[in-house]
Design an enzyme around this catalytic site. Sequence first.
Site, PDB file in Angstrom:
ATOM      1  N   ARG A 306      36.604  27.927  52.215  1.00 58.27           N
ATOM      2  CA  ARG A 306      37.021  27.304  50.966  1.00 58.27           C
ATOM      3  C   ARG A 306      37.974  26.144  51.264  1.00 58.27           C
ATOM      4  NH1 ARG A 306      36.000  31.719  47.141  1.00 58.27           N
ATOM      5  NH2 ARG A 306      34.033  32.459  48.038  1.00 58.27           N
ATOM      6  N   GLU A 308      40.048  24.631  49.676  1.00 60.99           N
ATOM      7  CA  GLU A 308      41.039  24.541  48.604  1.00 60.99           C
ATOM      8  C   GLU A 308      42.405  24.268  49.198  1.00 60.99           C
ATOM      9  OE1 GLU A 308      41.069  27.507  45.149  1.00 60.99           O
ATOM     10  OE2 GLU A 308      39.660  28.383  46.585  1.00 60.99           O
ATOM     11  N   ARG A 314      48.046  34.320  49.035  1.00 58.76           N
ATOM     12  CA  ARG A 314      46.771  35.028  49.086  1.00 58.76           C
ATOM     13  C   ARG A 314      45.553  34.137  49.291  1.00 58.76           C
ATOM     14  NH1 ARG A 314      45.156  37.150  43.136  1.00 58.76           N
ATOM     15  NH2 ARG A 314      45.396  35.216  41.992  1.00 58.76           N
ATOM     16  N   HIS A 315      45.770  32.868  49.600  1.00 63.09           N
ATOM     17  CA  HIS A 315      44.632  31.985  49.850  1.00 63.09           C
ATOM     18  C   HIS A 315      44.531  31.622  51.323  1.00 63.09           C
ATOM     19  CE1 HIS A 315      44.758  31.361  45.462  1.00 63.09           C
ATOM     20  NE2 HIS A 315      43.480  31.066  45.601  1.00 63.09           N
ATOM     21  N   GLU A 457      43.240  40.426  42.396  1.00 66.63           N
ATOM     22  CA  GLU A 457      41.789  40.439  42.432  1.00 66.63           C
ATOM     23  C   GLU A 457      41.283  40.499  43.876  1.00 66.63           C
ATOM     24  OE1 GLU A 457      38.161  37.542  42.157  1.00 66.63           O
ATOM     25  OE2 GLU A 457      39.698  37.972  43.627  1.00 66.63           O
ATOM     26  N   SER A 460      34.950  39.571  42.884  1.00 66.00           N
ATOM     27  CA  SER A 460      34.422  38.959  41.692  1.00 66.00           C
ATOM     28  C   SER A 460      32.911  39.156  41.779  1.00 66.00           C
ATOM     29  CB  SER A 460      34.781  37.477  41.717  1.00 66.00           C
ATOM     30  OG  SER A 460      34.626  36.923  40.454  1.00 66.00           O
ATOM     31  N   ARG A 508      42.358  40.478  51.884  1.00 70.75           N
ATOM     32  CA  ARG A 508      43.062  40.916  50.671  1.00 70.75           C
ATOM     33  C   ARG A 508      43.033  42.429  50.530  1.00 70.75           C
ATOM     34  NH1 ARG A 508      41.864  36.840  45.604  1.00 70.75           N
ATOM     35  NH2 ARG A 508      42.536  34.943  46.658  1.00 70.75           N
TER      36      ARG A 508
END
Lengths: 534, 534
Positions: A306, A308, A314-315, A457, A460, A508
């Site tokens: 990712r 991002e 948590r990323h 989370e 998903s 996670r």
Amino acid sequence: MIKEGVQGAAAVAEEDPQAQSKKAQKKQQKEAEKAAKKAEKQAKLAGDQKTEEEDDFAKDRYGVAAMVQSQEKMDRSLVLVKDLSPARADELIWLRARVHTSRAKGKQCFLVLRQQQFNVQALVAVGDRASKQMVKFAANISKESIVDVEASVRKVDQKIESCSQQDVELHIERIFVISQAEARLPLQLEDAVRPEGEGDEEGRATVNQDTRLDNRVIDLRTTTSQAIFRLQSGVCQLFRDTLNKKGFVEIQTPKIISAASEGGANVFTVSYFKTSAYLAQSPQLYKQMCICADFDKVFCVGPVFRAEDSNTHRHLTEFVGLDIEMAFNYHYHEVIDSITDTMVQIFKGLRDNFQTEIQTVNKQFPSEPFKFLEPTLRLEYKEGLAMLREAGVEMGDEEDLSTPNEKLLGRLVKEKYDTDFYVLDKYPLAVRPFYTMPDPNDPKNSNSYDMFMRGEEILSGAQRIHDAQLLTERAMYHQIDLEKIKAYIDSFRFGAPPHGGGGIGLERVCMLYLGLHNVRQTSMFPRDPKRLTP
Amino acid sequence: MIKEGVQGAAAVAEEDPQAQSKKAQKKQQKEAEKAAKKAEKQAKLAGDQKTEEEDDFAKDRYGVAAMVQSQEKMDRSLVLVKDLSPARADELIWLRARVHTSRAKGKQCFLVLRQQQFNVQALVAVGDRASKQMVKFAANISKESIVDVEASVRKVDQKIESCSQQDVELHIERIFVISQAEARLPLQLEDAVRPEGEGDEEGRATVNQDTRLDNRVIDLRTTTSQAIFRLQSGVCQLFRDTLNKKGFVEIQTPKIISAASEGGANVFTVSYFKTSAYLAQSPQLYKQMCICADFDKVFCVGPVFRAEDSNTHRHLTEFVGLDIEMAFNYHYHEVIDSITDTMVQIFKGLRDNFQTEIQTVNKQFPSEPFKFLEPTLRLEYKEGLAMLREAGVEMGDEEDLSTPNEKLLGRLVKEKYDTDFYVLDKYPLAVRPFYTMPDPNDPKNSNSYDMFMRGEEILSGAQRIHDAQLLTERAMYHQIDLEKIKAYIDSFRFGAPPHGGGGIGLERVCMLYLGLHNVRQTSMFPRDPKRLTP
């Protein structure tokens, strides 16, 4: 030939070759000088040893061993530290371990020898098996060096509280250094396992995260790290074993993908020969293709990427996805049930087989035991919303949960249902991707769900649209360029069973199961926008 | 939120936004027209059905079912095709399967219903449970569509040779289409499983590799593909189960790496925020770091990337590496023994548990059963060289094996020792990477090995140099920029146990075990310099 990695480490970065070569030369010269100095020092040590050797009856009982280069096969079995117990009292054994600590005291030297999370006290004392030179040698071995020792196992009267093997100690009769650690360690293991806060109070050091990660080879040696990553290995094994038992097939999906087949923002670009390619943000297209290709139930474990620019606890830009996809008969709750049961099997497996690891991590990072229900609690999104509103949160019906609201809901659920794991079902269609199956009974809802551990989370998922026409409509509604997702849509043109799935973030799951607070603690070599090394 | 992959498929390629949007609009219009036409056609069909319905007593017994959108939970259990046997004779059951073939014949329609590699004959016949309209409907269902049928299981007198379930057939009483396949398939499954050559003789079609790979969703449905990838899933499972039993820990290593930490030619470049990064060519540095971090024995299963412009039957730019690394005590043959035993356990597991899959693949691609010895044959490089020279090959002592010579040696070894698996040990130091431990007894040799299946290399491995000083010297000898491998060398400065390992190519193992001839057959979605899709 399948060539292994580090070889041919010729220039990758495109610098000025001359500048680079000068720089390299200088470096190499420096390295060579350093090596020469080290050799000199060792020669001196050897010389010192030699002068003392003459009157040293024990001179063959210690020293720096020749580098293990597979000179010969030796018929010597090495005992493991964890197997040392009073049952072996008075046996003469060999073992290989790291010098965890050493402390000279008059004519004795106490060592703590360590193997992973196990350690044992050992003693070299001047006597008929050890000379004073030998004791001095032992006392000078740098911490973290690896040694072979021959020693007699002795039962002790008083438990040695500071070691994992509390009922025995070793009386060393021979000691040889197998691999010498540099004297100056970039971090101390005892600092690295000190509980947060405790250091401050007593004026002792703790180690910050960047120092840990910069020196991961040493940080991973701590009891805490050993426990975390052994538990992580266990999560993967439990995940796969459970799914294999359920008849799932493991698949391998490509990570380099062409733009057209998947698309998406936050994607890393790869230069691929004369064209460009992308790193897969999830195996979703591929696992769905496997369902359309009759594999029925599939899973995969692998890296997802990712791009991002999120610098949060948590990323990660690269993490390990535990992905599931399965055909179902009539209702996507069949999928939810399969996934929640898999999670429950993982939680049970950890609880039953990894208690030592959990306790070890808790010593440094205290947390409540992880609670879960059977069957897993499933709430509808609107129920969650009602709970939040009751707690004073103002939110629209079709609004997504913010991170703070997720956490708050986690606390409310824990209070009400006493579980750290639950499913939130039937998300508003508006906040889910275009390929999510709409709820047939309420056009504003969708057949989609998230799963949460301790209010964060971890998964998903959804029923996917398996009909090319509806998928086209939904993509158009989302103003997605159909050309870019043609291959995806075409996968459903030749008969596709209803199916659903989800993707779980391994790091996670480990972080939240253990009650840790940063996903970098459960990634061996984490990648984030600011970290690419080691 | 962990977002799944395909969502937000906004522009990735940087085209002129206006041109793109026009193009997209045009496409979308076209798609919309197509959808409208389809809807019209379906309406017409429904209309046709309606007019016939009036005098159709069976009108509720067939049709196109509403899309499975999880409308309701249905209390209907579906039987699997593979479980259909005379034991169920005269039971009325429901099942979901694909229409493999259909053939109308007067007042009857014969269908073959398929689930993965299993299929069964089914019959709809005009009678008190089926009208002539129902038979016509069944006859018109396109191949590869998915149907739900309610049927009575009937024992047959004469075995149905063309189906996997030979002793029963189904008498259909209800039939509903769950997912309709487009009428025109890009390839026919029966063509795709035809043995090579057989098509030519009888003037029937076979399917070339690119057509297969372009339409992988359909190609993967063949019995051969199903068998290959179920066996591949088995290889991974056997690999991990064996290593878990041996006390190995599974690790997850990063695929995005910084240049400095690994380097190397043939590496893919990734743009990483404001800088560049690379895709790991192997997890080697990381698994070695784990050994230095006391994990003792580790393995990992994951993608490795090679930017080699090789268009051969056995090269992929992305493949799955089964990697092993372990500390050993005194001799690297401890490592070889661990790896060969793991391979033997895989071979045995496949032989014992995947006979059906092996036979299925053999039907299309005949090959001799895979042979192996216990313990595994280990030859020294110089012995291999002598065998080749005896067979007329001219080669220098320090020359590497060419691919043809590897294959020839494989044949010679098979003749002499009757094994398809062996280890070639002690490669010349000159042909191995800088981090390979030199042979202490012969400076021209090294403690390194390759492993071969049916004469092709599947693993390359070695004892690694675990001493920073020797590693520096060897890197300098290879004229490698020390700056670029600093992190690698530094890993060994704080005490490192002697260790070794190797990397196995999953796709090659599957290809060679099954006696296939192209690694693309054992990669679900292969990547090579010319293929990035699907």
